[in-house]
Write an enzyme that holds these catalytic residues in place. Structure first.
Site, mmCIF file in Angstrom:
data_model
loop_
_atom_site.group_PDB
_atom_site.id
_atom_site.type_symbol
_atom_site.label_atom_id
_atom_site.label_comp_id
_atom_site.label_asym_id
_atom_site.label_seq_id
_atom_site.Cartn_x
_atom_site.Cartn_y
_atom_site.Cartn_z
ATOM 1 C CB SER A 148 15.696 65.326 52.108
ATOM 2 O OG SER A 148 14.539 65.721 52.810
ATOM 3 C CE1 TYR A 161 13.912 68.265 47.707
ATOM 4 C CE2 TYR A 161 13.029 67.261 49.694
ATOM 5 C CZ TYR A 161 14.012 67.987 49.061
ATOM 6 O OH TYR A 161 15.104 68.429 49.774
#
Ligand SMILES: NC(=O)c1ccc[n+]([C@@H]2O[C@H](COP(=O)([O-])OP(=O)(O)OC[C@H]3O[C@@H](n4cnc5c(N)ncnc54)[C@H](O)[C@@H]3O)[C@@H](O)[C@H]2O)c1
Length: 257
Positions: A148, A161
């Site tokens: 990501s 995350y």
């Protein structure tokens, strides 16, 4: 005719896609399938059966395996089931399963922290290690991790995350360093802001941030599952034979701004 374009053909290749029941990973699995690969969709959801049936209506077989990546003690069996469905060979592992939780760092619950690291980071380690052993024996393999942009910048309210995805970035390089010269390439894609279930609630939870992000994306829109497909086919194919340890942003230009 042996043209360069044939190097993108995945006919006869065998692939495992974690998180493949739905969302972005289902889209990426579809791309591998459309390029000729036989695919196992590995997911915690019952939906995985239906997803495999739907995808496998045409072309190479698509199999479903149910498994929970947050339970390492079960993963030998889960991986063995995947391998058995693929006839004992695996050429491509796409580590896509991931979860998200949005909350200010000061209140971030410890159990959410642990679960996110278990699935997003340790899940990638455990599956790569298992598939890697098979691939090293074969002398051929393609591992593609789903990272990501938050591996580069940590954003706000997603500390677990961001930490997990930064870990995936380094795991990608770590495995690549040990395996690239043995025919097993390890790369990652870093999707930008994608319009999926995982991000759907940002509009409500933080509308200001949502508007700021959209305005900052040079392409002026959030990405969708189809936007990831070309890169996945490339990294899974012979065409990417000298690409390893790379993290490829697919973000509508966000990282360059
Ligand atoms: N949506 C985005 O904007 C975005 C951006 C960058 C990266 N990503 C990454 O892309 C990947 C897919 O995200 P998505 O948006 O399609 O999410 P999604 O929730 O639609 O799909 C994730 C899949 O992972 C599966 N999964 C979750 N926990 C699991 C477990 N314990 N064991 C096995 N499978 C499990 C889910 O069942 C689901 O099918 C994730 O790794 C995510 O971090 C998403």
């Amino acid at each position: 005719m042996n043209t360069f374009i044939n190097k993108f053909d995945l006919t006869g290749r065998k692939a495992i896609v974690t998180g493949g029941a739905k969302g972005l990973c289902n889209g990426m699995a579809q791309a591998l399938h459309d390029s000729g690969a036989e695919v196992v969709l590995l997911d915690i959801l019952d939906l995985v059966e239906e997803s495999a049936k739907e995808m496998g209506k045409e072309g190479a077989p698509v199999h479903a395996v149910k498994g929970d990546l947050s339970k390492p003690e079960t993963l030998d069996d889960v991986y063995a089931e995947c391998l058995e469905k693929l006839g004992g060979r695996v050429d491509i592992l796409l580590n896509g399963a991931g979860i998200q939780y949005r909350c200010p760092a000061v209140d971030f619950p410890a159990d959410k922290w642990q679960k996110i690291l278990d699935i997003n980071l340790s899940g990638v380690f455990h599956m790569s290690q298992r598939a890697g052993r098979t691939m090293l024996e074969q002398g051929y393999g393609r591992i593609i991790n789903v990272c990501s942009m938050t591996a580069y910048f940590a954003s706000v309210m997603i500390p677990a995350y961001s930490a997990s995805k930064a870990g995936v970035m380094q795991l990608t390089r770590a495995f690549s360093n040990e395996w690239a010269h043995k025919g097993v390439t390890v790369n990652a894609i870093a999707p930008g802001y994608m319009a999926t279930e995982l991000t759907a609630n940002m509009k409500e939870v933080n509308p200001k941030q949502y508007e700021e992000i959209t305005g900052r994306i040079p392409m002026g829109r959030w990405g969708n599952p189809e936007d990831l497909q070309g890169a996945v086919i490339f990294l899974a194919s012979e065409a990417a034979s000298y690409v390893s340890g790379a993290i490829l942003p697919i973000d509508g230009g966000f990282m360059g701004k």
